[in-house]
Design a protein around this motif. Structure first.
Motif, PDB file in Angstrom:
ATOM      1  N   LEU A 114       0.778  -1.238   0.000  1.00  0.00           N
ATOM      2  CA  LEU A 114       0.000   0.000   0.000  1.00  0.00           C
ATOM      3  C   LEU A 114       0.818   1.301   0.000  1.00  0.00           C
ATOM      4  O   LEU A 114       0.395   2.281  -0.614  1.00  0.00           O
ATOM      5  N   PRO A 115       1.994   1.363   0.660  1.00  0.00           N
ATOM      6  CA  PRO A 115       2.747   2.630   0.599  1.00  0.00           C
ATOM      7  C   PRO A 115       3.101   3.075  -0.820  1.00  0.00           C
ATOM      8  O   PRO A 115       3.051   4.276  -1.115  1.00  0.00           O
ATOM      9  N   SER A 116       3.404   2.146  -1.709  1.00  0.00           N
ATOM     10  CA  SER A 116       3.712   2.556  -3.090  1.00  0.00           C
ATOM     11  C   SER A 116       2.450   3.066  -3.796  1.00  0.00           C
ATOM     12  O   SER A 116       2.524   3.987  -4.622  1.00  0.00           O
ATOM     13  N   VAL A 117       1.300   2.499  -3.470  1.00  0.00           N
ATOM     14  CA  VAL A 117       0.034   2.994  -4.022  1.00  0.00           C
ATOM     15  C   VAL A 117      -0.228   4.402  -3.474  1.00  0.00           C
ATOM     16  O   VAL A 117      -0.598   5.313  -4.221  1.00  0.00           O
ATOM     17  N   ALA A 118      -0.004   4.584  -2.185  1.00  0.00           N
ATOM     18  CA  ALA A 118      -0.202   5.901  -1.566  1.00  0.00           C
ATOM     19  C   ALA A 118       0.713   6.939  -2.199  1.00  0.00           C
ATOM     20  O   ALA A 118       0.280   8.068  -2.465  1.00  0.00           O
ATOM     21  N   ALA A 119       1.955   6.574  -2.476  1.00  0.00           N
ATOM     22  CA  ALA A 119       2.895   7.506  -3.094  1.00  0.00           C
ATOM     23  C   ALA A 119       2.374   7.952  -4.467  1.00  0.00           C
ATOM     24  O   ALA A 119       2.457   9.133  -4.818  1.00  0.00           O
ATOM     25  N   ARG A 120       1.828   7.017  -5.232  1.00  0.00           N
ATOM     26  CA  ARG A 120       1.269   7.385  -6.548  1.00  0.00           C
ATOM     27  C   ARG A 120       0.045   8.287  -6.386  1.00  0.00           C
ATOM     28  O   ARG A 120      -0.115   9.272  -7.104  1.00  0.00           O
ATOM     29  N   LEU A 128      -7.826   7.313 -11.561  1.00  0.00           N
ATOM     30  CA  LEU A 128      -8.077   5.976 -12.093  1.00  0.00           C
ATOM     31  C   LEU A 128      -7.128   4.970 -11.451  1.00  0.00           C
ATOM     32  O   LEU A 128      -5.911   5.166 -11.457  1.00  0.00           O
ATOM     33  N   LEU A 129      -7.691   3.902 -10.894  1.00  0.00           N
ATOM     34  CA  LEU A 129      -6.873   2.823 -10.353  1.00  0.00           C
ATOM     35  C   LEU A 129      -6.184   2.081 -11.496  1.00  0.00           C
ATOM     36  O   LEU A 129      -6.794   1.822 -12.532  1.00  0.00           O
ATOM     37  N   LEU A 130      -4.933   1.723 -11.285  1.00  0.00           N
ATOM     38  CA  LEU A 130      -4.219   0.882 -12.236  1.00  0.00           C
ATOM     39  C   LEU A 130      -4.722  -0.553 -12.088  1.00  0.00           C
ATOM     40  O   LEU A 130      -5.239  -0.928 -11.021  1.00  0.00           O
ATOM     41  N   PRO A 131      -4.572  -1.383 -13.110  1.00  0.00           N
ATOM     42  CA  PRO A 131      -5.003  -2.787 -12.995  1.00  0.00           C
ATOM     43  C   PRO A 131      -4.376  -3.507 -11.794  1.00  0.00           C
ATOM     44  O   PRO A 131      -5.055  -4.270 -11.111  1.00  0.00           O
ATOM     45  N   THR A 132      -3.110  -3.225 -11.500  1.00  0.00           N
ATOM     46  CA  THR A 132      -2.469  -3.860 -10.339  1.00  0.00           C
ATOM     47  C   THR A 132      -3.092  -3.387  -9.027  1.00  0.00           C
ATOM     48  O   THR A 132      -3.194  -4.153  -8.077  1.00  0.00           O
ATOM     49  N   GLU A 133      -3.523  -2.123  -8.984  1.00  0.00           N
ATOM     50  CA  GLU A 133      -4.161  -1.579  -7.786  1.00  0.00           C
ATOM     51  C   GLU A 133      -5.556  -2.164  -7.598  1.00  0.00           C
ATOM     52  O   GLU A 133      -5.976  -2.420  -6.468  1.00  0.00           O
TER      53      GLU A 133
END
Length: 179
Positions: free
Chosen positions: A52-58, A133-138
Motif C-alpha cells: 500500500l505505501p507505493s500505491v499511496a505515493a502514486r 483511475l486505479l491501475l489494474p495492479t491496484e
C-alpha cells in the motif's frame, strides 16, 4: 467461500486491526460487523498491506522528502473501500508521513478517491490523461486485500502461533482475543 461479503474499511493502528464488513451467510439474514483484533493477520494479508505505501505515493503525487532532503516514510493506517454508481469500485487511503525534519510527529493525509473508472479526462496536448483511475495492479490489490481482510475478520485467518504462544494460550484457556 459460500458467503457474499463486502469490506467497507480496514484500519490498522497501534497493533490492532479493525475491519468493517457486511456478510450475507448462506440461508441467513445479512449482517454488518466491525471487528477489532489484536492478533496478527496472516502473512497473506500482511504481504498485501505492505504494497500500500507505493500505491499511496502514486495517489499523493508529490515529492516525499523532508526539509533536510531525507526520504519521508509512508505508513498506511486505513483503507476505505468505495462503491460509486458513477465510477464503480475504488479506494481511498489514510496515510501517515513520518520523518519530518521540522516536526517530530507524523502528518496524517487522506488521499483523493481513486476508482475503476476515471472521474475525468484531462487533455494535455494530444494526450488524454485519465484522472483518479486505479491501475489494474491496484484493482487486483484492492480485491485481494478485501478478501484477506474478510478471511481475517470473519473466518479467523491469522498468523500461526509459535509453540510457546500456543502453550501459553492453552494454559490460559485461549488467546487474548478469545478470552
Amino acid at each position: 467461500m459460500t458467503e457474499n461479503y463486502d469490506v467497507k474499511y480496514i484500519l490498522s493502528k497501534g497493533g490492532c486491526t479493525q475491519i468493517r464488513y457486511t456478510v450475507c451467510p448462506a440461508d441467513a439474514e445479512p449482517e454488518e460487523n466491525i471487528v477489532s483484533r489484536a492478533d496478527k493477520p496472516h502473512e497473506d494479508f500482511r504481504k498485501l498491506w505492505a504494497l500500500l505505501p507505493s500505491v499511496a505515493a502514486r495517489f499523493l503525487e508529490f515529492p516525499l522528502q523532508n526539509a533536510d532532503g531525507q526520504n519521508i516514510i509512508l505508513r498506511v493506517t486505513k483503507v476505505n473501500f468505495l462503491d460509486s454508481t458513477k465510477y464503480g469500485y475504488g479506494m481511498q487511503l489514510v496515510v501517515l508521513l513520518e520523518g519530518m525534519a521540522l516536526c517530530p510527529t507524523p502528518l496524517q493525509i487522506v488521499t483523493q478517491k481513486f476508482y475503476c473508472t476515471e472521474t475525468l479526462i484531462r487533455q494535455q496536448g494530444e494526450k488524454k490523461i485519465p484522472m483518479q483511475l486505479l491501475l489494474p495492479t491496484e484493482k487486483a490489490l484492492m480485491e485481494s486485500l478485501k478478501e484477506e481482510a474478510f478471511k481475517y475478520a470473519y473466518c479467523g485467518k491469522r498468523q500461526q502461533p509459535t509453540i510457546d504462544e500456543a502453550q501459553r494460550a492453552y494454559e490460559r484457556g485461549g488467546y487474548l482475543d478469545e478470552e
